[in-house]
Design a protein around this motif. Structure first.
Motif, PDB file in Angstrom:
ATOM      1  N   GLU A  79       0.815  -1.212   0.000  1.00 29.84           N
ATOM      2  CA  GLU A  79       0.000   0.000   0.000  1.00 29.84           C
ATOM      3  C   GLU A  79       0.857   1.275   0.000  1.00 29.84           C
ATOM      4  OE1 GLU A  79      -2.595  -0.780   3.349  1.00 29.84           O
ATOM      5  OE2 GLU A  79      -3.984  -1.907   2.086  1.00 29.84           O
ATOM      6  N   VAL A  80       1.701   1.378  -0.993  1.00 26.97           N
ATOM      7  CA  VAL A  80       2.583   2.546  -1.116  1.00 26.97           C
ATOM      8  C   VAL A  80       1.781   3.668  -1.773  1.00 26.97           C
ATOM      9  CG1 VAL A  80       4.852   3.360  -1.849  1.00 26.97           C
ATOM     10  CG2 VAL A  80       4.509   0.935  -1.370  1.00 26.97           C
ATOM     11  N   TYR A  81       0.885   4.243  -0.971  1.00 27.03           N
ATOM     12  CA  TYR A  81      -0.024   5.262  -1.481  1.00 27.03           C
ATOM     13  C   TYR A  81       0.733   6.534  -1.888  1.00 27.03           C
ATOM     14  CZ  TYR A  81      -3.626   2.342   0.697  1.00 27.03           C
ATOM     15  OH  TYR A  81      -4.439   1.299   1.054  1.00 27.03           O
ATOM     16  N   TYR A  82       0.227   7.177  -2.913  1.00 23.70           N
ATOM     17  CA  TYR A  82       0.732   8.469  -3.415  1.00 23.70           C
ATOM     18  C   TYR A  82       2.117   8.357  -4.065  1.00 23.70           C
ATOM     19  CZ  TYR A  82      -2.858   9.627  -0.019  1.00 23.70           C
ATOM     20  OH  TYR A  82      -4.023   9.646   0.715  1.00 23.70           O
ATOM     21  N   LEU A  83       2.586   7.131  -4.309  1.00 25.13           N
ATOM     22  CA  LEU A  83       3.874   6.987  -4.989  1.00 25.13           C
ATOM     23  C   LEU A  83       3.789   7.617  -6.379  1.00 25.13           C
ATOM     24  CD1 LEU A  83       6.734   5.767  -4.907  1.00 25.13           C
ATOM     25  CD2 LEU A  83       5.788   3.713  -5.989  1.00 25.13           C
ATOM     26  N   GLY A  84       4.765   8.448  -6.680  1.00 28.99           N
ATOM     27  CA  GLY A  84       4.783   9.136  -7.966  1.00 28.99           C
ATOM     28  C   GLY A  84       4.124  10.497  -7.937  1.00 28.99           C
ATOM     29  N   GLU A  85       3.506  10.863  -6.814  1.00 27.06           N
ATOM     30  CA  GLU A  85       2.803  12.142  -6.725  1.00 27.06           C
ATOM     31  C   GLU A  85       3.641  13.248  -6.093  1.00 27.06           C
ATOM     32  OE1 GLU A  85      -1.125  11.812  -5.095  1.00 27.06           O
ATOM     33  OE2 GLU A  85      -1.515   9.916  -6.133  1.00 27.06           O
ATOM     34  N   GLY A  86       4.837  12.920  -5.598  1.00 28.19           N
ATOM     35  CA  GLY A  86       5.737  13.942  -5.085  1.00 28.19           C
ATOM     36  C   GLY A  86       6.356  14.730  -6.222  1.00 28.19           C
ATOM     37  N   GLU A  87       6.842  15.921  -5.918  1.00 28.70           N
ATOM     38  CA  GLU A  87       7.379  16.783  -6.967  1.00 28.70           C
ATOM     39  C   GLU A  87       8.579  16.151  -7.667  1.00 28.70           C
ATOM     40  OE1 GLU A  87       5.941  19.460  -8.166  1.00 28.70           O
ATOM     41  OE2 GLU A  87       4.329  18.955  -6.757  1.00 28.70           O
ATOM     42  N   THR A  88       9.479  15.534  -6.889  1.00 29.62           N
ATOM     43  CA  THR A  88      10.644  14.883  -7.503  1.00 29.62           C
ATOM     44  C   THR A  88      10.209  13.739  -8.394  1.00 29.62           C
ATOM     45  OG1 THR A  88      11.929  15.436  -5.528  1.00 29.62           O
ATOM     46  CG2 THR A  88      12.886  13.829  -7.047  1.00 29.62           C
ATOM     47  N   SER A  89       9.232  12.944  -7.934  1.00 30.52           N
ATOM     48  CA  SER A  89       8.741  11.816  -8.732  1.00 30.52           C
ATOM     49  C   SER A  89       8.083  12.295 -10.022  1.00 30.52           C
ATOM     50  CB  SER A  89       7.729  11.001  -7.920  1.00 30.52           C
ATOM     51  OG  SER A  89       8.368  10.270  -6.897  1.00 30.52           O
ATOM     52  N   LYS A  90       7.314  13.379  -9.950  1.00 35.03           N
ATOM     53  CA  LYS A  90       6.647  13.882 -11.152  1.00 35.03           C
ATOM     54  C   LYS A  90       7.675  14.251 -12.226  1.00 35.03           C
ATOM     55  CE  LYS A  90       2.485  15.679  -8.872  1.00 35.03           C
ATOM     56  NZ  LYS A  90       1.738  16.898  -8.463  1.00 35.03           N
ATOM     57  N   GLN A  91       8.766  14.883 -11.807  1.00 35.96           N
ATOM     58  CA  GLN A  91       9.816  15.234 -12.772  1.00 35.96           C
ATOM     59  C   GLN A  91      10.489  13.973 -13.315  1.00 35.96           C
ATOM     60  OE1 GLN A  91      12.514  18.025 -10.932  1.00 35.96           O
ATOM     61  NE2 GLN A  91      10.842  19.320 -10.165  1.00 35.96           N
TER      62      GLN A  91
END
Length: 462
Positions: A149-161
């Motif tokens: 349940e790694v919720y919100y993975l990819g939604e951080g600013e670094t991940s989005k870039q």
């Protein structure tokens, strides 16, 4: 104990992020676990582990001391229960990321659920946690590193870039962190194999799983707690994982804590059915595909949620589920054996409406003559005081006795903060409602005019 189960390892999960048991209580239940058919424990310490150094702030108020952890491991060995520690390293990191000192390592700044996998400090953090746990668990064969349940993975600013680059994806981001954590375990702690919950792996294409190298590093735990578990779907998933290169697989069922965040009593038949379906999966799938099963017993849905069923009330369900695994099902003779062993007439505990609810919502004098409308205005027919007050006072007396008995029983198993939380959630609302009724009744009675009697001056001429 003779066994016809396809599950050679049967681990009871101790979720310590809520109502962690005292060591003295564990000394009593470990032999019981063994007698019922368990041969291992999955201990999810969370904030109950005695972290040291810069991790010391992770400790809960009543965290176990190093000597208490050592004693837990000794007690487990005495009952022939192999210990597998669990530490979350990706999702469900609230107990770490809620602290200001680590808040900058969140994937999404607002939410403490998930670790930011791009930060070198994030990996250093989980490595330090792993090293401290394995320092006190030197002879373990497995370490569960969570990753569910790694919720919100990819939604951080670094991940989005990062995700804007063509070759990158959410799956790659997840697998790369798993690979890094698992590699640390294998290189720094030879002989220890990482386990992971499988939900983040289920939908990843086989070719990507193969290419990641993760199947050579971890053993996935396929979890499903439903009474409607899809047997054929699980068999298909086992085949997919084997095709991708995973050498060993595990199953995970539930004996409590999986049917509602505020569930007070486990629905035993639900959990028995869940285990019967897992037996079908093991019996119909590839031979020896599943080397063990973890009977999860969640104590909170996450670090911030309320307590669900406490361990003591989950024992009948655990007994039924373990015996189902040992005997290959839960036929009537197995049910009778469990009931005799526990000394109970029935495994299913009825969740009856409380006596306070009955008084406030079904008593015709209360609902008919002292409704919320009447209570707000302190209006009551004088005769109704005689109908309501004695019963309410008697009920309050019984509730006060029950509170004392409950607190005494809970003190045998739990620390003060867990008792306070459970009582405040499950008992105090009823006593407070009852006390409020009596207070309103007393205030309404005080506004009644005094009665007249013969000989009083009524204002009439003699």
């Amino acid at each position: 104990m003779s066994s016809s189960t396809p599950f050679k390892m049967r681990l009871v999960h101790l979720d310590l992020k809520g109502a962690p048991p005292k060591v003295s209580y564990l000394s009593e239940v470990f032999p019981l676990f063994h007698a019922l058919g368990a041969n291992g424990l999955l201990i999810e310490y969370e904030d109950m582990f005695p972290y040291e150094g810069h991790l010391r702030l992770l400790r809960a108020k009543h965290a176990y001391s190093p000597s208490e952890v050592t004693e837990i491991l000794r007690l487990a060995r005495l009952s022939e229960l192999e210990v597998v520690p669990l530490v979350q390293t990706f999702g469900h990191m609230e107990f770490v990321l809620k602290h200001a000192a680590f808040a900058h390592l969140r994937e999404v700044a607002l939410f403490p659920n998930t670790l930011n996998p791009h930060e070198a400090e994030s990996l250093a953090l989980v490595q330090a946690m792993i090293d401290q746990i394995l320092e006190l668990h030197r002879d373990v064969r497995w370490l569960h590193i969570g990753c569910d349940e790694v919720y919100y993975l990819g939604e951080g600013e670094t991940s989005k870039q990062w995700l804007q680059q063509e070759q990158n994806s959410h799956s790659k981001l997840c697998l790369s962190h798993m690979q890094a954590v698992a590699s640390h375990v294998l290189t720094q702690h030879p002989g220890v194999t990482p386990l992971v919950w499988d939900d983040m792996l289920r939908d990843i294409p086989p070719e990507q799983l193969k290419a990641s190298g993760v199947p050579q590093l971890v053993e996935p735990v396929l979890w499903d707690y439903g009474a409607d578990l899809d047997v054929h779907g699980k068999i298909f998933l086992i085949g997919k994982y084997q095709e991708c290169g995973f050498q060993r697989l595990w199953a995970a069922s539930a004996f409590k804590g999986a049917t509602g965040a505020s569930q007070a009593l486990p629905p035993v038949e639900h959990h028995i059915r869940n285990h019967e379906l897992w037996l079908q999966v093991a019996g119909s799938g590839p031979v020896d595909a599943l080397q063990g099963i973890i009977l999860t017993g969640w104590q909170r849905y996450d670090h911030f949620s309320v307590l669900c069923e406490l361990l003591p009330v989950g024992i009948p369900s655990l007994a039924a589920c373990l015996q189902s695994l040992v005997h290959g099902g839960f036929a009537e003779d197995v049910r009778l054996r469990v009931e005799r062993f526990l000394g109970v007439s029935s495994l299913e505990i009825t969740d009856t409406v409380s006596s306070v609810d009955t008084l406030l919502e079904r008593n015709r004098y209360v609902t008919g003559w002292f409704s919320p409308y009447h209570r707000r205005r302190k209006l009551v027919h004088p005769v109704m005081i005689q109908h309501i007050q004695p019963e309410a006072l008697s009920l309050l007396s019984r509730w006060n006795q029950l509170v004392q008995q409950l607190e005494a029983a809970l003190q045998l198993a739990f620390y003060p903060d867990a008792i306070e939380e459970w009582m405040e959630e499950n008992v105090l609302p009823s006593t407070q409602r009852l006390q409020a009724l009596l207070q309103d009744l007393g205030e309404a009675a005080a506004q009644q005019p005094p009665p007249t009697s013969p000989g009083w001056d009524t204002g009439q001429n003699p």
